[in-house]
Design an enzyme around this catalytic site. Sequence first.
Site, PDB file in Angstrom:
ATOM      1  N   LYS A  48      37.953  47.743  38.554  1.00 43.31           N
ATOM      2  CA  LYS A  48      37.170  47.781  39.797  1.00 43.31           C
ATOM      3  C   LYS A  48      37.960  48.472  40.912  1.00 43.31           C
ATOM      4  O   LYS A  48      37.406  49.220  41.714  1.00 43.31           O
ATOM      5  CB  LYS A  48      36.763  46.364  40.213  1.00 43.31           C
ATOM      6  N   GLN A  92      35.769  37.023  40.840  1.00 43.72           N
ATOM      7  CA  GLN A  92      35.658  37.201  39.387  1.00 43.72           C
ATOM      8  C   GLN A  92      35.421  35.856  38.701  1.00 43.72           C
ATOM      9  O   GLN A  92      36.135  34.891  38.963  1.00 43.72           O
ATOM     10  CB  GLN A  92      36.944  37.874  38.868  1.00 43.72           C
ATOM     11  N   ASP A 115      27.520  41.069  43.765  1.00 40.97           N
ATOM     12  CA  ASP A 115      27.242  40.617  42.395  1.00 40.97           C
ATOM     13  C   ASP A 115      25.779  40.200  42.232  1.00 40.97           C
ATOM     14  O   ASP A 115      25.301  40.081  41.100  1.00 40.97           O
ATOM     15  CB  ASP A 115      28.101  39.378  42.080  1.00 40.97           C
TER      16      ASP A 115
END
Length: 280
Positions: A48, A92, A115
């Site tokens: 990322k 995460q 997300d």
Amino acid sequence: MTLLDGKALATKLKEEIRREAAGLPRRPGLAVVLVGEDPASRVYVTSKRKDCENCGFYSEEYDLLAQTPQSALLELVEGLNERADIDGILVQLPLPGHMDEQAVIQAISPEKDVDGFHPMNAGNLLIGRESFLPCTPAGVMELLDEYHIDPAGKRAVVVGRSNIVGKPMGLLLLRRDATVTLCHSKTPDLPEMCRQADILISAVGRRNLITADMVKEGATVVDVAMNRDESGKLCGDVDFPAVAERAAFLTPVPGGVGPMTRAILMKNTLLAAKKRQNLC
Ligand code: GUN
């Protein structure tokens, strides 16, 4: 059989994102938070950061120890919510066992939830309003569109019912007028269910779960999983060589859905940056 080349499409999308980001008054900023030392999560977080560099984004990475108290993570998230230069916040998953994932997700401002996991975004997806879309299912939809695979009127079978992939995947296919079945560990006769599918999406995490006898001739098969075989090589849920003989379209692993997930994260971060600068 035509390979659904997620790597190539992701490269094209990231180039478009880079160009658009360069034209903004302020560059998009993404904060990525990793708690603990899960090796797979470490790989994702590193990629990322590279994606942010490639797209010309500002990025910050926070590495917290596995035993960090949840209150400290919530404080970090609340601080990031207030930051003018941070448009997207990604924590995460999975989080260590002592943390309540939903409580952490809900602490992220919905406007920075790139997300698409916050209940506000999940709810807006459910009722068909604009929202940040979860990256993996949104990436699958863009891959289908690129190859002119129209879900309308088709039978779509999704194997797996996670909040991250299975459930939103089903909703996105339904939104595009597919007839959707969500299968899971309690589904009786999974092979028969899968054989009905014009579009078969597997997001389970079990190698060779999808064998050739479970695939209708001419189907589109999308493999969302990232498993490792006994030699440590990346593989998905699909018995690739055998299914390649029956499917019309098939994603490789690696090089299929994975790169698309990452590209959509960049797209969502760009969108968050534009919204926060009142540009859309
Ligand atoms: N873990 C596995 N997939 C994802 C994802 O898309 N986002 C986050 N935050 N964690 C994940």
